[in-house]
Design a protein around this motif. Structure first.
Motif, PDB file in Angstrom:
ATOM      1  N   MET A  78       0.742  -1.252   0.032  1.00 33.31           N
ATOM      2  CA  MET A  78       0.075  -0.079  -0.178  1.00 33.31           C
ATOM      3  C   MET A  78       0.925   1.377  -0.127  1.00 33.31           C
ATOM      4  SD  MET A  78      -2.899   0.633   2.600  1.00 33.31           S
ATOM      5  CE  MET A  78      -4.311   1.820   2.282  1.00 33.31           C
ATOM      6  N   ALA A  79       0.601   2.119  -0.734  1.00 39.11           N
ATOM      7  CA  ALA A  79       1.323   3.599  -0.901  1.00 39.11           C
ATOM      8  C   ALA A  79       1.237   4.233   0.316  1.00 39.11           C
ATOM      9  CB  ALA A  79       0.773   4.494  -1.863  1.00 39.11           C
ATOM     10  N   GLU A  80       2.438   4.914   0.628  1.00 35.83           N
ATOM     11  CA  GLU A  80       2.430   5.713   1.918  1.00 35.83           C
ATOM     12  C   GLU A  80       1.627   7.030   1.519  1.00 35.83           C
ATOM     13  OE1 GLU A  80       6.040   8.167   3.976  1.00 35.83           O
ATOM     14  OE2 GLU A  80       6.361   6.071   3.281  1.00 35.83           O
ATOM     15  N   VAL A  81       0.968   7.400   2.435  1.00 39.70           N
ATOM     16  CA  VAL A  81       0.121   8.774   2.427  1.00 39.70           C
ATOM     17  C   VAL A  81       0.687   9.868   2.666  1.00 39.70           C
ATOM     18  CG1 VAL A  81      -2.116   9.941   2.947  1.00 39.70           C
ATOM     19  CG2 VAL A  81      -1.864   7.361   2.422  1.00 39.70           C
ATOM     20  N   THR A  82       0.571  10.869   1.895  1.00 37.38           N
ATOM     21  CA  THR A  82       1.239  12.325   2.518  1.00 37.38           C
ATOM     22  C   THR A  82       0.189  13.275   2.840  1.00 37.38           C
ATOM     23  OG1 THR A  82       3.118  11.986   0.871  1.00 37.38           O
ATOM     24  CG2 THR A  82       2.538  14.293   1.700  1.00 37.38           C
ATOM     25  N   THR A  83       0.305  13.640   3.777  1.00 36.89           N
ATOM     26  CA  THR A  83      -0.615  14.678   4.375  1.00 36.89           C
ATOM     27  C   THR A  83      -0.112  15.943   4.134  1.00 36.89           C
ATOM     28  OG1 THR A  83       0.028  14.581   6.672  1.00 36.89           O
ATOM     29  CG2 THR A  83      -2.032  13.018   6.201  1.00 36.89           C
ATOM     30  N   GLY A  84      -0.964  16.916   4.319  1.00 36.38           N
ATOM     31  CA  GLY A  84      -0.332  18.369   4.038  1.00 36.38           C
ATOM     32  C   GLY A  84      -0.177  18.899   2.527  1.00 36.38           C
ATOM     33  N   ILE A  85      -0.788  18.273   1.855  1.00 32.57           N
ATOM     34  CA  ILE A  85      -0.859  18.692   0.221  1.00 32.57           C
ATOM     35  C   ILE A  85      -1.856  20.112   0.341  1.00 32.57           C
ATOM     36  CG2 ILE A  85      -0.955  18.815  -2.178  1.00 32.57           C
ATOM     37  CD1 ILE A  85      -0.169  15.810  -1.914  1.00 32.57           C
ATOM     38  N   GLU A  86      -1.189  21.366   0.504  1.00 34.03           N
ATOM     39  CA  GLU A  86      -2.214  22.389   0.640  1.00 34.03           C
ATOM     40  C   GLU A  86      -2.765  22.573  -0.915  1.00 34.03           C
ATOM     41  OE1 GLU A  86      -2.223  26.995   2.177  1.00 34.03           O
ATOM     42  OE2 GLU A  86      -0.382  25.845   2.249  1.00 34.03           O
ATOM     43  N   VAL A  87      -3.973  22.918  -1.031  1.00 38.22           N
ATOM     44  CA  VAL A  87      -4.513  23.209  -2.309  1.00 38.22           C
ATOM     45  C   VAL A  87      -5.143  24.669  -2.092  1.00 38.22           C
ATOM     46  CG1 VAL A  87      -5.920  22.756  -4.165  1.00 38.22           C
ATOM     47  CG2 VAL A  87      -4.774  20.856  -2.983  1.00 38.22           C
ATOM     48  N   ARG A  88      -4.931  25.752  -2.818  1.00 40.93           N
ATOM     49  CA  ARG A  88      -5.370  26.897  -2.826  1.00 40.93           C
ATOM     50  C   ARG A  88      -6.237  27.191  -4.022  1.00 40.93           C
ATOM     51  NH1 ARG A  88      -0.694  31.253  -0.829  1.00 40.93           N
ATOM     52  NH2 ARG A  88      -0.161  30.535  -2.891  1.00 40.93           N
ATOM     53  N   TYR A  89      -7.443  27.702  -3.954  1.00 44.20           N
ATOM     54  CA  TYR A  89      -8.313  27.759  -4.986  1.00 44.20           C
ATOM     55  C   TYR A  89      -8.515  29.516  -5.164  1.00 44.20           C
ATOM     56  CZ  TYR A  89      -9.590  23.100  -3.534  1.00 44.20           C
ATOM     57  OH  TYR A  89      -9.453  21.586  -3.133  1.00 44.20           O
ATOM     58  N   PHE A  90      -8.383  29.590  -6.487  1.00 42.31           N
ATOM     59  CA  PHE A  90      -8.747  31.116  -6.902  1.00 42.31           C
ATOM     60  C   PHE A  90      -9.883  31.263  -7.587  1.00 42.31           C
ATOM     61  CE2 PHE A  90      -4.603  30.386  -5.198  1.00 42.31           C
ATOM     62  CZ  PHE A  90      -4.287  31.777  -4.620  1.00 42.31           C
ATOM     63  N   ALA A  91     -10.695  32.487  -7.696  1.00 40.94           N
ATOM     64  CA  ALA A  91     -11.683  32.755  -8.710  1.00 40.94           C
ATOM     65  C   ALA A  91     -12.702  31.697  -8.833  1.00 40.94           C
ATOM     66  CB  ALA A  91     -11.178  33.491  -9.879  1.00 40.94           C
ATOM     67  N   ALA A  92     -12.917  31.234 -10.020  1.00 36.36           N
ATOM     68  CA  ALA A  92     -14.122  30.347 -10.142  1.00 36.36           C
ATOM     69  C   ALA A  92     -13.821  28.993  -9.554  1.00 36.36           C
ATOM     70  CB  ALA A  92     -14.089  30.021 -11.593  1.00 36.36           C
ATOM     71  N   PRO A 122      -1.513   9.530  -2.087  1.00 37.05           N
ATOM     72  CA  PRO A 122      -0.230   8.891  -2.165  1.00 37.05           C
ATOM     73  C   PRO A 122       0.977   9.621  -2.474  1.00 37.05           C
ATOM     74  CG  PRO A 122      -2.104   8.023  -3.403  1.00 37.05           C
ATOM     75  CD  PRO A 122      -2.198   9.201  -3.154  1.00 37.05           C
ATOM     76  N   GLU A 123       2.215   9.014  -1.651  1.00 31.34           N
ATOM     77  CA  GLU A 123       3.351   9.924  -1.880  1.00 31.34           C
ATOM     78  C   GLU A 123       3.692   9.907  -3.477  1.00 31.34           C
ATOM     79  OE1 GLU A 123       7.067  11.101  -0.469  1.00 31.34           O
ATOM     80  OE2 GLU A 123       5.650  10.279   0.804  1.00 31.34           O
ATOM     81  N   GLY A 124       4.161  11.085  -3.942  1.00 28.07           N
ATOM     82  CA  GLY A 124       4.671  11.034  -5.337  1.00 28.07           C
ATOM     83  C   GLY A 124       3.178  11.240  -6.227  1.00 28.07           C
TER      84      GLY A 124
END
Length: 92
Positions: A1-15, A30-32
């Motif tokens: 099972m793939a190692e999970v990365t937490t903390g991928i920050e996604v910022r949304y703009f406009a629409a 998953p990592e990578g």
């Protein structure tokens, strides 16, 4: 099972912010994982409105050490630790 990365920050703009109903998220991938994987998660989470936005959006990847961020539409690129979702902006 793939190692999970937490903390991928996604910022949304406009629409993209309108489609998500928020300005940012933290997404577990998953990592990578690439931008295509991130895109699939966002469409699954936010539906058809987000899918329309992402069909024309670009992604700004967090800069590396001392570098500048990279603007891309290449879904094969690694997502990294922060991604900005940038739909086309009107005006000048």
């Amino acid at each position: 099972m793939a190692e999970v990365t937490t903390g991928i920050e996604v910022r949304y703009f406009a629409a993209a912010a309108d489609a998500a109903g928020r300005e940012k998220d933290t997404i577990d991938l998953p990592e990578g994982a690439d931008l295509g994987t991130l895109r699939a998660v966002l469409v699954d989470r936010y539906g058809a409105d987000m899918e329309r936005v992402l069909s024309v959006a670009a992604f700004l990847l967090e800069p590396g050490d001392g570098g500048r961020g990279e603007l891309t539409r290449d879904l094969g690129r690694p997502a990294g630790s922060r991604v900005d979702v940038l739909p086309p902006f009107a005006g000048g």
